[in-house]
Design a protein around this motif. Structure first.
Motif, PDB file in Angstrom:
ATOM      1  N   LYS A 165       0.819  -1.051  -0.104  1.00  0.00           N
ATOM      2  CA  LYS A 165       0.103  -0.010  -0.041  1.00  0.00           C
ATOM      3  C   LYS A 165       0.680   1.341  -0.079  1.00  0.00           C
ATOM      4  CE  LYS A 165      -3.822  -2.216   0.279  1.00  0.00           C
ATOM      5  NZ  LYS A 165      -3.448  -3.787   0.285  1.00  0.00           N
TER       6      LYS A 165
ATOM      7  N   ASN B  19       2.872   0.435  -3.945  1.00  0.00           N
ATOM      8  CA  ASN B  19       1.773   0.516  -5.105  1.00  0.00           C
ATOM      9  C   ASN B  19       2.548  -0.317  -6.346  1.00  0.00           C
ATOM     10  OD1 ASN B  19      -0.637   1.535  -4.080  1.00  0.00           O
ATOM     11  ND2 ASN B  19       0.523   3.573  -4.681  1.00  0.00           N
TER      12      ASN B  19
ATOM     13  N   GLN C  13      -4.907   7.955  -1.310  1.00  0.00           N
ATOM     14  CA  GLN C  13      -3.633   7.160  -0.976  1.00  0.00           C
ATOM     15  C   GLN C  13      -3.422   7.529   0.492  1.00  0.00           C
ATOM     16  OE1 GLN C  13      -1.507   5.663  -3.378  1.00  0.00           O
ATOM     17  NE2 GLN C  13      -0.798   5.035  -1.462  1.00  0.00           N
TER      18      GLN C  13
ATOM     19  N   THR D  79      -6.994  11.895   1.522  1.00  0.00           N
ATOM     20  CA  THR D  79      -6.779  11.634  -0.002  1.00  0.00           C
ATOM     21  C   THR D  79      -6.967  10.258   0.073  1.00  0.00           C
ATOM     22  OG1 THR D  79      -4.431  11.397   0.383  1.00  0.00           O
ATOM     23  CG2 THR D  79      -5.142  13.563  -0.296  1.00  0.00           C
TER      24      THR D  79
ATOM     25  N   MET E  21      -5.345   4.536   1.797  1.00  0.00           N
ATOM     26  CA  MET E  21      -4.525   3.333   1.738  1.00  0.00           C
ATOM     27  C   MET E  21      -3.266   3.160   2.523  1.00  0.00           C
ATOM     28  SD  MET E  21      -5.903   1.219  -0.405  1.00  0.00           S
ATOM     29  CE  MET E  21      -7.655   1.551  -0.308  1.00  0.00           C
ATOM     30  N   TYR E  22      -2.774   4.092   2.834  1.00  0.00           N
ATOM     31  CA  TYR E  22      -1.724   4.118   3.965  1.00  0.00           C
ATOM     32  C   TYR E  22      -2.167   3.732   5.164  1.00  0.00           C
ATOM     33  CZ  TYR E  22       1.605   7.009   1.050  1.00  0.00           C
ATOM     34  OH  TYR E  22       2.109   7.782  -0.038  1.00  0.00           O
TER      35      TYR E  22
ATOM     36  N   ASP F 116      -2.332  -0.189  -8.354  1.00  0.00           N
ATOM     37  CA  ASP F 116      -2.563   1.013  -7.786  1.00  0.00           C
ATOM     38  C   ASP F 116      -4.045   0.847  -6.672  1.00  0.00           C
ATOM     39  OD1 ASP F 116      -3.605   3.593  -7.249  1.00  0.00           O
ATOM     40  OD2 ASP F 116      -3.586   4.295  -9.397  1.00  0.00           O
ATOM     41  N   TRP F 117      -3.579   0.930  -5.507  1.00  0.00           N
ATOM     42  CA  TRP F 117      -4.740   0.071  -4.808  1.00  0.00           C
ATOM     43  C   TRP F 117      -6.005   1.256  -4.535  1.00  0.00           C
ATOM     44  CZ3 TRP F 117      -4.772  -4.606  -3.798  1.00  0.00           C
ATOM     45  CH2 TRP F 117      -3.279  -5.204  -3.431  1.00  0.00           C
ATOM     46  N   THR F 118      -5.597   2.403  -4.873  1.00  0.00           N
ATOM     47  CA  THR F 118      -6.880   3.593  -4.776  1.00  0.00           C
ATOM     48  C   THR F 118      -7.705   3.095  -5.714  1.00  0.00           C
ATOM     49  OG1 THR F 118      -5.505   5.015  -6.193  1.00  0.00           O
ATOM     50  CG2 THR F 118      -4.946   5.316  -4.102  1.00  0.00           C
TER      51      THR F 118
END
Length: 144
Positions: A43, A46, A68, A66, A71-72, A50-52
């Motif tokens: 995460k 990537n 991202q 955001t 995802m963090y 692209d995990w988003t």
């Protein structure tokens, strides 16, 4: 004097002679330790995806960050879940199952990636199986 081949064969023999429930427990515990940690670390990089792309927009509407940054946070939770399975598999397996349920709901809300949601449902069932095996005497090594 034993050779490496003899020692390796003896080790393989011990695994083959092990109770099938114990084997299943060890396989599931290993996978549910390694996979969440590896996916959690990804995460931040990537490399795998692209995990988003897998994040429903409503998630960042509820948690105003955001995608991202969200995802963090996901990565941190996944790493913790993997470590929890390694240290306390009975608790960690439930944590992973609940986490997978959250991922499934997110994918259903997103309205796509239904194949991934179905795969994650299979993983959720496997995490619950790990939970059941973690409580058995066969998994603890006390059983036959």
């Amino acid at each position: 004097m034993k050779t490496q081949e003899t020692t390796a064969h003896a080790g393989a023999g011990r695994i083959a002679a092990m109770d099938p429930a114990r084997q299943a427990y060890l396989l599931l515990r290993t996978v549910f330790t390694a996979a969440p940690v590896l996916f959690g670390l990804d995460k931040f990089t990537n490399v795998l995806a692209d995990w988003t792309d897998y994040l429903a927009p409503v998630a960042t509407a509820v948690v105003p960050v955001t995608p991202q940054a969200f995802m963090y946070g996901v990565g941190i939770v996944e790493i913790i879940a993997g470590i929890a399975v390694a240290v306390r598999p009975r608790f960690g397996s439930v944590l992973v199952a609940v986490w997978l349920l959250g991922i499934i709901v997110n994918l259903l809300v997103l309205g796509s990636f239904f194949d991934v949601a179905l795969r994650d449902f299979g993983l959720l069932v496997a995490a619950l199986a790990l939970n059941r095996l973690a409580g058995s005497t066969a998994a603890s090594g006390r059983g036959r």
